[in-house]
Design a protein around this motif. Structure first.
Motif, PDB file in Angstrom:
ATOM      1  N   ILE A 167       5.793   8.136   7.877  1.00  0.00           N
ATOM      2  CA  ILE A 167       5.515   7.232   6.771  1.00  0.00           C
ATOM      3  C   ILE A 167       5.670   5.762   7.166  1.00  0.00           C
ATOM      4  N   ASN A 168       6.454   5.515   8.243  1.00  0.00           N
ATOM      5  CA  ASN A 168       6.559   4.092   8.606  1.00  0.00           C
ATOM      6  C   ASN A 168       5.310   3.571   9.312  1.00  0.00           C
ATOM      7  N   TYR A 171       1.031  -0.098   8.833  1.00  0.00           N
ATOM      8  CA  TYR A 171      -0.014  -0.446   9.819  1.00  0.00           C
ATOM      9  C   TYR A 171      -1.387  -0.052   9.279  1.00  0.00           C
ATOM     10  N   GLU A 211       1.315 -10.715  10.498  1.00  0.00           N
ATOM     11  CA  GLU A 211       2.166 -11.441   9.544  1.00  0.00           C
ATOM     12  C   GLU A 211       2.347 -10.643   8.242  1.00  0.00           C
ATOM     13  N   LEU A 266       2.634  -7.402   7.956  1.00  0.00           N
ATOM     14  CA  LEU A 266       3.256  -6.079   8.115  1.00  0.00           C
ATOM     15  C   LEU A 266       4.465  -5.885   7.196  1.00  0.00           C
ATOM     16  N   THR A 267       5.302  -6.916   7.141  1.00  0.00           N
ATOM     17  CA  THR A 267       6.497  -6.786   6.307  1.00  0.00           C
ATOM     18  C   THR A 267       6.116  -6.643   4.838  1.00  0.00           C
ATOM     19  N   ASP A 268       5.170  -7.479   4.410  1.00  0.00           N
ATOM     20  CA  ASP A 268       4.721  -7.392   3.017  1.00  0.00           C
ATOM     21  C   ASP A 268       4.142  -6.016   2.736  1.00  0.00           C
ATOM     22  N   ASN A 269       3.395  -5.518   3.699  1.00  0.00           N
ATOM     23  CA  ASN A 269       2.792  -4.206   3.466  1.00  0.00           C
ATOM     24  C   ASN A 269       3.838  -3.085   3.477  1.00  0.00           C
ATOM     25  N   SER A 270       4.923  -3.291   4.225  1.00  0.00           N
ATOM     26  CA  SER A 270       6.015  -2.306   4.162  1.00  0.00           C
ATOM     27  C   SER A 270       6.583  -2.262   2.747  1.00  0.00           C
ATOM     28  N   LEU A 276       4.984  -3.044   0.082  1.00  0.00           N
ATOM     29  CA  LEU A 276       3.970  -2.412  -0.759  1.00  0.00           C
ATOM     30  C   LEU A 276       4.023  -0.889  -0.625  1.00  0.00           C
ATOM     31  N   VAL A 277       4.180  -0.413   0.588  1.00  0.00           N
ATOM     32  CA  VAL A 277       4.254   1.036   0.802  1.00  0.00           C
ATOM     33  C   VAL A 277       5.446   1.605   0.044  1.00  0.00           C
TER      34      VAL A 277
END
Lengths: 312, 853
Positions: free
Chosen positions: A3-4, A8, A68, A70-74, A76-77
């Motif tokens: 899931i991590n 990506y 940049e 990636l953290t925001d999308n983490s 969101l996930v």
């Protein structure tokens, strides 16, 4: 699938100004050809992007910029998962095979966001589409065929739009059938819809799918775009009623161009719809019960070869 | 980011005004700068904060620190701001607008360090903003809250961990705590997604003087505190096991002239902040608190920590004492230990999870429809706490997800969810019971206590401390002296719980300005104290007899004490659901005694169910909504009304009547009730029962008496020699005549005469409970009596009156026996009215305290 890796996938799936085909090829190349994980890929720098992964300078720059997010999308996930949504990347075994076969690498969405019974993707799916302002004949047709399909345990896919889409889903549910809803928006913005469909989702009779960024609101462009996904998910496509423009018309024409079997209700001369025009352009006419009006043998032989699609 | 230590220390001097890092601090910082994940376990006072504050200033972006400790947030924000580092916090103490404004600044990358309470992660404001913030590092403070195997698992930390798992591997994450066992540490690291650097320091606190004082009753504890706290240096914290005891203990200490205040999680944020700040500024000698206080109080000079209740485990204990003596100076740490105290933690452990059927009830409702917390409370008739525990567990097991529907949170059952599995709770229960055994072992052991704690925390470097009671070879026991026993009894007889009804927003406003005319009132007792609750229960549900006189006397005493000087025009009472005329008759007697007219105008216009069948405040409120009417509204307009009821639980009935009375134009309405339950819907019925029983047992050494009762099951049937023995014992231990009469099912008169016969002159039955003839107990009474006589003579001279007009001899004798140490004590002394106390009270107390000194 870890899931991590999802952050990506989100980052790649919604790269600005990248065509789906390019993204799919990039991921396919990384994972299947080079055996590189997405985590490794994203930990690389510009020179490796261009050297090892053969990205153009512009593409490498875009990826560096995307890192940049990636953290925001983490975040969101986490939000998605905590609210019971699932993410299905296109290399996942959970990705609908019919969609992959119909839309190929070129159009298959890189990532699907779903909620509900994902097993429905692997059942016998039939699409029914039509105008928002459907005539009585169109309504009757929709109800009749959907009822018949549910008895045959087929799953109805539609767009949850006013008119044919909603009638189809409602009829399926009322007859103890199952349905897939393909959204013209991000999955996090379908709040009232989830409220209405909650019970059916819990019961495993409805699956909601979106291919768009989760927080994207509805737009006409996305609505037009999702028709391709409805068609892509289905083995058969039925048009209850279409005007000579708009989403249903464009979707059907696009489907015909891609060599899909499109079944269209044969309209009576009194009706103002463009159903018969679609039939004239190659769609297959069906009667009020959904049965084909003329033989399909030749057509089948022709189109079978076109729908065969292999990724490798 | 690469930075050498000397370069970093240059920056440290510049920004933080500190000269150098400890080696362990630098190791942590260096790893974070490299983008690693770290679990740091270091003792309190080590300087863990600097490990994240320093790198946060170097990163481009905002470091988010998840901390459950609002007090710590406040302190650190203040401290960092004073160093010129842009720091803010998001928590429930601030308004939505304030939080929004801070988030806006963070979105604009104008904040280096942002503290947030884990629970705030679910707020719409945070969810909207967080993706716009450029995150540079995540810190999880008090990381032991991540693990269910830790001592303070909090579901809100689960969301942080879910996020941490999803972050890119080179994103720096620091989890830090002062207290985690090895198994909890391993669990934390596994939950952080593996690949975590583990740094663990030396946990020995060299300046602690650990002591266990063995006591045999709750009164021993009260008396011990009253005796020893004044002798202790500086300020400290006294931990109790329940919220109610924070109130009881602090009131007792105040009555003994010790500057104490209570604190618990039930207080509103402003009050909590006020007390936390007061503690930092040594405003009181001690703060009596539940374990809601302490974590994150950054006070270097807490000079003592005393526990009045054994904690659930050594790790709880280590955590709670950890705040003492951070400045390194010698700090006494005391556990008051009564072997029977294990019942409370045992009860909490046994009841930490609701029964399976409650889980099933919630699952059943959620299968039908997604619901919010309040809807669930309505539909399941479960308390809020239970619902919170259940949904947290269901979320944890993936059966339920929480989502935001607009601004409200709802819980949604998941398709294809695995069946609910409660076996894990059984394992957890067994684990916690084993931990409790270890804590009891700590209390009862003969070896070095600090070594035991460090060994338990896997600190293998620790050695004997040479400072604890065991190392010094001193076994500490405490038994209350008769003098202190008397003081505790006096206190218990004069302690009346307040019924708080005026909302915060209305406090400080005059009655005219307030929307509701309902004001705070008073109860005679807590439901569980003494035999109050059981007596009410017996009258209501068994005998049907009127409430006995001791309840009336008590309520009147509470009235006199609380409403001193306030006038009421009319008494009304709550019409009963199932008590027949009990409350009505009680109110009539109160009306006669107080000489306030009574009205029977308040009636029920529809049937209601007994409030006790509802487990939460929402259903209780719905049950009584619009259920009352008043037959003659004209007679109450503009009047001051005293509302009488037997039990006050959720306050829903009182509020409903208050609202009706306000509409009818009363000037003021205040409640007077016999008993107030503990915790309303926050503590479940069983907890109340347990507390009630404990409290009853704790009241003036009654536990032995209760035990004796058990051993004489036939006492009701026939008066025997054993009954005599029991009666004397009960009386000596403070049971009132009324209580004894009630217990033995005899009239008060016959109990009195039996006691006279058995005890002769030792008994003075006209004096309230527990007061015994002087030469039975006190040796120094003559001195006090003479001093009082001298004082009276002086007063008589000053006023030109004969001495007996100032105070008669009998009253002086009563004062001598009671040895009052505060005005509160004077209330119970026969012959001293309100006027006299106002006039001479302080002087009398002064005369006695001078002698004591």
């Amino acid at each position: 699938m870890e899931i991590n890796d999802y952050s990506y996938w989100i980052t790649l799936a919604h790269l600005p100004n990248w065509r789906v085909e390019r993204v799919n090829h990039l991921i396919f190349g990384l994972i299947d050809r080079l055996g590189v994980s997405l985590a490794e890929f994203f930990s690389s720098d510009t020179s490796i992007f261009q050297g090892k992964f053969h990205l153009s300078e512009k593409e490498a720059k875009a990826i560096v910029q995307a890192k940049e997010n990636l953290t925001d999308n983490s975040i969101l996930v986490e939000e998605l998962l905590s609210q019971g949504f699932e993410l299905i990347p296109f290399d996942s075994p959970g990705y609908p095979v019919t969609l992959k076969n119909n839309l190929r690498m070129k159009y298959s969405p890189t990532l699907l966001y779903v909620k509900g019974n994902t097993q429905l993707f692997f059942e016998d799916i039939v699409a029914i589409v039509g105008s928002r302002n459907v005539s009585d004949e169109g309504v009757e047709f929709t109800k009749r065929v959907v009822k018949k399909w549910t008895l045959e345990r087929r799953v109805i896919v539609s767009g949850y739009a006013k008119g044919v889409d909603r009638i189809a889903l409602k009829t399926a549910i009322e007859n103890d059938g199952k349905g897939i809803v393909v959204l013209p928006q991000g999955i996090l913005t379908f709040k009232s819809g989830f409220k209405n469909l909650h019970q059916h989702i819990i019961d495993g009779r409805v699956l909601v799918v979106s291919a768009y960024p989760p927080k994207a609101g509805w737009s006409a462009g996305l609505a037009m775009g999702r028709n391709a996904y409805i068609y892509g998910l289905a083995r058969e496509i039925y048009v209850a009623e279409s005007g000579n423009k708009g989403g249903t018309w464009n979707g059907a024409i696009d489907g015909l161009r891609k060599g899909r079997k499109i079944f269209v209700r044969k309209a009576t001369p009194k009706e103002k719809c463009a159903n018969n025009e679609l039939i004239a352009r190659g769609a297959i006419a069906v009667n009020d019960s959904g049965n084909v009006v003329k033989s399909l043998r030749d057509y089948n032989e022709r189109s079978e070869q076109k729908t065969l699609f292999e990724f490798q | 980011m690469v930075l050498k230590r000397n370069q970093a220390e240059d920056l440290l001097r510049h920004y933080f005004k500190l000269n150098h890092f400890y080696d362990e601090q630098w190791e942590t910082i260096e790893s974070l700068l490299k983008g690693q994940r770290i679990l740091l376990i270091q003792r309190t006072g080590f300087g863990k904060s600097l490990c994240y504050q320093f790198p946060a200033t170097l990163f481009d972006g905002t470091t988010v620190i998840f901390s459950p400790l609002i007090a710590l947030m406040r302190d650190q924000v203040k401290q960092l701001k004073s160093l010129g580092i842009s720091t803010e916090c998001i928590n429930s103490e601030q308004t939505k607008e304030e939080n929004k404004a801070i988030l806006k600044q963070a979105e604009q990358n104008r904040i280096k360090i942002l503290y947030i309470a884990p629970e705030r992660q679910e707020s719409p404001e945070w969810l909207e903003s967080v993706r716009e913030i450029k995150l540079s590092m995540i810190v999880i403070d008090e990381a032991h809250c991540i693990s269910v195997w830790g001592h303070d698992f909090r579901p809100a930390f689960r969301k942080i961990i879910d996020l941490v798992k999803l972050l890119p591997p080179n994103f720096p994450v620091l989890a830090t705590t002062a207290t985690a066992t090895e198994s909890a540490a391993q669990d934390i690291m596994q939950q952080m997604g593996g690949n975590v650097k583990y740094l663990r320091g030396n946990l020995l606190r060299e300046n602690f003087r650990l002591n266990v004082v063995r006591v045999s009753s709750e009164d021993d504890k009260l008396a011990f505190l009253a005796q020893y706290i004044p002798k202790m240096e500086g300020t400290g914290i006294i931990y109790t096991g329940t919220r109610v005891n924070t109130e009881v203990y602090s009131n007792f200490l105040r009555c003994q002239g010790i500057d104490a205040i209570n604190y618990n999680a039930g207080f509103n944020p402003e009050t909590r902040r006020y007390i936390e700040e007061g503690l930092l500024n040594n405003r009181w000698k001690c703060v009596v608190a539940t374990n809601a206080l302490g974590m994150g109080i950054d006070k270097p000079d807490l000079r003592f920590i005393i526990h009045t209740q054994i904690p659930e485990s050594p790790i709880h204990y280590y955590q709670e004492i950890g705040r003492g003596g951070r400045d390194g100076r010698g700090t006494p740490i005391i556990l008051l230990y009564n072997p029977e105290d294990r019942e409370l933690p045992e009860h909490f452990i046994e009841n930490s999870r609701p029964p399976l059927k409650h889980y099933q009830r919630v699952i059943g409702e959620l299968k039908n429809k997604s619901l919010g917390k309040w809807d669930l409370m309505r539909k399941t008739n479960l308390s809020r706490t239970r619902i919170e525990v259940i949904v947290a567990d269901l979320i944890d097991q993936g059966l339920v997800k929480k989502f935001l529907d607009g601004r409200s949170k709802r819980y949604e059952y998941q398709f294809n969810a695995f069946p609910f599995d409660n076996r894990v709770f059984e394992r957890l229960r067994e684990f916690k019971l084993r931990e409790l055994e270890k804590m009891i072992e700590y209390a009862e052991m003969d070896k070095c206590r600090m070594f035991y704690l460090c060994d338990y925390l896997e600190d293998k470097k620790a050695d004997n401390c040479h400072k604890c009671d065991n190392c010094r070879g001193k076994k500490l026991n405490y038994t209350t002296t008769a003098y202190w026993q008397q003081r505790v009894s006096n206190f218990r007889n004069n302690y009346f719980p307040e019924i708080e009804l005026v909302p915060e927003s209305q406090q400080g406003k005059s009655l005219l300005e307030r929307k509701s005319k309902l004001v705070n009132g008073v109860a005679f007792s807590y439901y569980g104290f003494s035999s109050v609750g059981s007596t009410i229960h017996r009258c209501k549900y068994e005998s049907g007899d009127d409430f006995p006189d001791f309840l009336l006397k008590g309520a009147l005493k509470a009235y006199q004490s609380y409403f001193k000087g306030k006038k009421f025009d009319l008494i009304i009472y709550v019409p009963s659901t199932e008590s027949g005329d009990l409350v009505k008759n009680f109110a009539k007697k109160a009306s006669a005694a107080l000489k306030i007219p009574i009205s029977h105008g308040l009636i029920k216009i529809r049937n209601t169910k007994p409030q006790k069948v509802f487990q939460n405040s929402i259903l209780k409120r719905d049950n009584v909504k619009d259920a009352f009417s008043y037959t003659n509204p004209g007679e109450i307009a503009g009047k001051n009304i005293l509302l009488i009821d037997d039990i006050c639980d959720s306050k829903a009935t009182i509020r409903e009547i208050g609202s009706l009375m306000t509409k009818l134009g009363v000037n003021k309405i205040a409640p007077l009730v016999i008993a107030k339950t503990i915790g309303g819907d926050i503590i479940s019925g069983k907890d109340v029962q347990l507390h009630s029983r404990k409290a009853a047992e704790e009241t003036t050494k009654r536990k032995p008496f209760a035990e004796v009762r058990k051993s004489y099951p036939k006492a009701y049937e026939k008066w025997t020699k054993e009954d005599d023995e029991l009666l004397v014992r009960g009386f000596r231990q403070g049971e009132s005549i009324a209580e004894l009469a009630n217990y033995f099912q005899r009239k008060e008169g016959s109990i009195r005469s039996r006691l006279r016969k058995l005890m002769g002159t030792e008994i003075m039955v006209n004096v309230p409970q527990g007061s015994l003839k002087k030469d039975t107990y006190f040796e120094d009474e003559e001195q006090i009596y003479q001093a009082l006589k001298k004082w009276r003579l002086q007063k008589a001279k000053e006023s030109g009156l004969p001495a007996y007009c100032v105070l008669p001899n009998a009253t002086l004798e009563n004062i001598t026996r009671a040895k009052p140490s505060s005005l509160c004590d004077l209330l119970d002394i026969k012959g001293l009215g309100e006027k006299t106390i106002k006039k001479f009270g302080e002087e009398i107390v002064e005369v006695i305290s001078r002698l004591e000194k």
